[in-house]
Design an enzyme around this catalytic site. Structure first.
Site, PDB file in Angstrom:
ATOM      1  N   GLN A 239       0.813  -1.557   0.236  1.00  0.00           N
ATOM      2  CA  GLN A 239      -0.310   0.028  -0.369  1.00  0.00           C
ATOM      3  C   GLN A 239       0.848   1.241   0.223  1.00  0.00           C
ATOM      4  OE1 GLN A 239      -2.898   1.279   3.594  1.00  0.00           O
ATOM      5  NE2 GLN A 239      -4.229   0.812   2.437  1.00  0.00           N
ATOM      6  N   LEU A 251       4.213  10.025   8.088  1.00  0.00           N
ATOM      7  CA  LEU A 251       3.183  10.418   7.571  1.00  0.00           C
ATOM      8  C   LEU A 251       2.346  11.111   7.982  1.00  0.00           C
ATOM      9  CD1 LEU A 251       0.949   8.129   6.426  1.00  0.00           C
ATOM     10  CD2 LEU A 251       0.706   7.182   7.986  1.00  0.00           C
TER      11      LEU A 251
END
Length: 594
Positions: A239, A251
């Site tokens: 992913q 992130l």
């Protein structure tokens, strides 16, 4: 290196993230358990999980575990095993409440119940609208899970071996008898003799250039098992999280979009209305990542560059709330309270205040949907017939149950950790009660001793960082968000050349104490193997599904490819692929519409 210690336990757990600690906590209630971690436990990568843990508590609006299960299967592009998904979504409710009772400091709604927020792909199945399902502790939910479980393990007298790196699995026939590890402080090898072993060592995002993964996530557990005869499942499905900080890959949680953040291209458009008109910015991660790449490829990046904006400024968010007919508004104070770490990250790394300016983001390699194949109790499986390797378990990102299929929904990683970590811990405890401790084979550490000695002795070869950079560039170019037969084949050729060059990889530090040079060289070997398995699996799958998007085969092919890949490492010759069917249930494959 001289072996200076042999330790004996009922069960040994490799990795001290959420899955490892949950398993240790439950196994330790009936067995003598050791946890081995190359980091201090609360530095494990579970701590990087920000936005929440998924559970259909329905604390502010109607929700059902069946809706959670459907969203998980749909998000997986119908490759998830539906029996495992049902367990995930049913058990999630009890496990989250159990974590609360352990002392995990969840945020609260005004009524005192655990706070929940919207997250990508989570919907009310009747209306199709986003539903609040992510239980959160600000934007540091994974960190709070780690702290809570570590305290409970200490209370339960779990034995911890911190800064010990596991290098090999001791396998005799169809059972395991322990692991071999190096004590990083001294460089000495240790044998951990046990009835059962569990790997909970996380993923391998470091195969790619831009990743949200820490430097420690080098796929050790998966590579060790591969070398000891365990196939790896569904490795082509990796992913790419849509919102990593531009260039750095750090992130930016999906919780930003759950709080109302929107994606904006270089023309000032909220472009997700083109790709997911119903759920927009909260579509599943594979859909959003591909949309961002398509916008960039069409020349609609910010100032023509390879990124777009994630905008959570109150002015922008409230404008779109009004357009969408939502009866809510946010303030700067709300953002600071709900997303404190994100605000801190962007100010530190970008010099941007997210309450006043949009954030530059790009997709970042984030999560392995594939890994070590297991059943729902964490037992490792050896083939398409689901033959169990006695005493070997895996849970968390390193494992493939499979509840994520071709694409994982946000929040389901933490749900996976606690649900299947708990189940594996319970099963390990029962297994250890029923089995005697079998003797160790003669000199079980010889093979890894020879491997490390060879790396030390090499001269005039490439340095580890040189090979690693070449691998990351090749994987990003050839096996990234989009891929074709040509790009994958080019990457495979480069990886095989790198594997050959790795035979003479050369390090500068020949000492023993804190020899990170030696251990990084060994970790590189793991990454190269996992990169090749990923590319081999991706080349064979001639369709697009979830995180595996083939430009030359753009359609999903349920007739030929509704099946799991198993990649075996043979003693000689190329990797061998076999396939096993997906476990179906209530939900039959159909087109995904968001």
């Amino acid at each position: 290196m001289t072996i200076v210690h042999t330790h004996t336990f009922d069960a040994v757990i490799v990795g001290a993230g959420g899955a490892g600690l949950m398993a240790a906590l439950y196994a330790s209630r009936e067995a003598d358990v050791a946890v081995i971690s190359k980091l201090y436990p609360t530095r494990s990568h579970t701590g990087a999980a920000q936005g929440g843990v998924g559970a259909a508590l329905g604390n502010m609006e109607e929700d059902r575990w069946e809706w959670h299960a459907y969203d998980t299967v749909k998000g997986s592009d119908y490759l998830a095993d539906q029996d495992a998904v049902d367990i995930l979504c049913q058990d999630a409710i009890d496990v989250v409440i159990e974590l609360e009772h352990m002392g995990l400091p969840f945020d609260r709604f005004p009524n005192g119940r655990i706070s929940q927020r919207r997250f990508g792909g989570h919907t009310n199945n009747e209306t199709g609208r986003p539903v609040m399902r992510a239980c959160h502790a600000a934007d540091r939910t994974g960190h709070m899970i780690l702290q809570t479980l570590y305290q409970q393990c200490i209370k339960n007298k779990v034995n911890f071996f911190d800064e010990f790196q596991v290098l090999d699995l001791i396998r005799v026939g169809n059972e395991v008898r322990g692991v071999v590890a190096v004590e990083i402080t001294t460089g000495e090898l240790h044998i951990f003799h046990s009835k059962a072993v569990m790997f909970a060592t996380g993923g391998w995002g470091r195969c790619w250039e831009v990743t949200s993964n820490a430097h420690s996530l080098t796929g050790d557990g998966a590579a060790i098992c591969l070398r000891r005869g365990v196939p790896l499942q569904d490795m082509e499905f990796f992913q790419f999280h849509p919102t990593g900080i531009f260039k750095l890959g750090i992130l930016i949680t999906e919780g930003v979009r759950g709080e109302g953040g929107v994606l904006i291209n270089g023309q000032g458009e909220r472009f997700m209305t083109r790709y997911a008109p119903n759920i927009k910015d909260l579509a599943s991660r594979d859909v959003v990542s591909r949309a961002i790449y398509l916008e960039i490829m069409a020349g609609r990046g910010i100032n023509g560059k390879n990124y777009v904006h994630l905008d959570v400024t109150p002015e922008t968010v409230n404008k779109y709330f009004a357009e969408d007919g939502e009866d809510r508004r946010i303030t700067r104070e709300h953002i600071e309270a709900k997303l404190p770490d994100i605000a801190d990250f962007t100010r530190t790394y970008l010099g941007i205040d997210p309450t006043r300016e949009p954030m530059p983001i790009q997709p970042t390699a984030h999560y392995a949907m594939g890994g070590i194949p297991t059943d729902v109790d964490g037992r490792v499986l050896l083939d398409a017939q689901k033959t169990v390797l006695n005493g070997l378990y895996a849970a968390g990102e390193v494992a493939c149950v499979s509840v994520h299929g071709a694409n994982r929904l946000g929040t389901n990683s933490l749900t996976d950790l606690v649900v299947f970590g708990r189940r594996a811990g319970k099963h390990m405890a029962q297994y250890c009660k029923e089995r005697p401790l079998e003797p160790l084979p003669t000199n079980p550490a010889k093979e890894i001793m020879d491997t490390l000695a060879q790396i030390r002795q090499n001269e005039d070869g490439a340095r580890p960082y040189e090979l690693r950079q070449r691998m990351q560039k090749s994987m990003t170019a050839g096996v990234g968000v989009f891929r074709t037969q040509e790009t994958i084949s080019q990457t495979l050729a480069e990886l095989r050349a790198l594997r050959e060059a790795y035979k003479t990889v050369t390090i500068t530090d020949k000492g023993k104490v804190f020899n990170s040079d030696l251990l990084e060289a060994w970790e590189l070997g793991c990454l190269l193997e996992l990169a090749e398995v990923t590319a081999v699996s991706a080349l064979a799958r001639t369709e697009s599904r979830g995180g595996h998007a083939r430009d030359d085969y753009p359609e999903r092919d349920d007739v030929n490819w509704l099946k799991h890949t198993l990649c075996h490492k043979e003693a000689e010759g190329p990797y061998r692929l076999e396939y096993k069917p997906v476990t179906m249930g209530r939900y039959q494959p159909k087109a995904r519409v968001y």
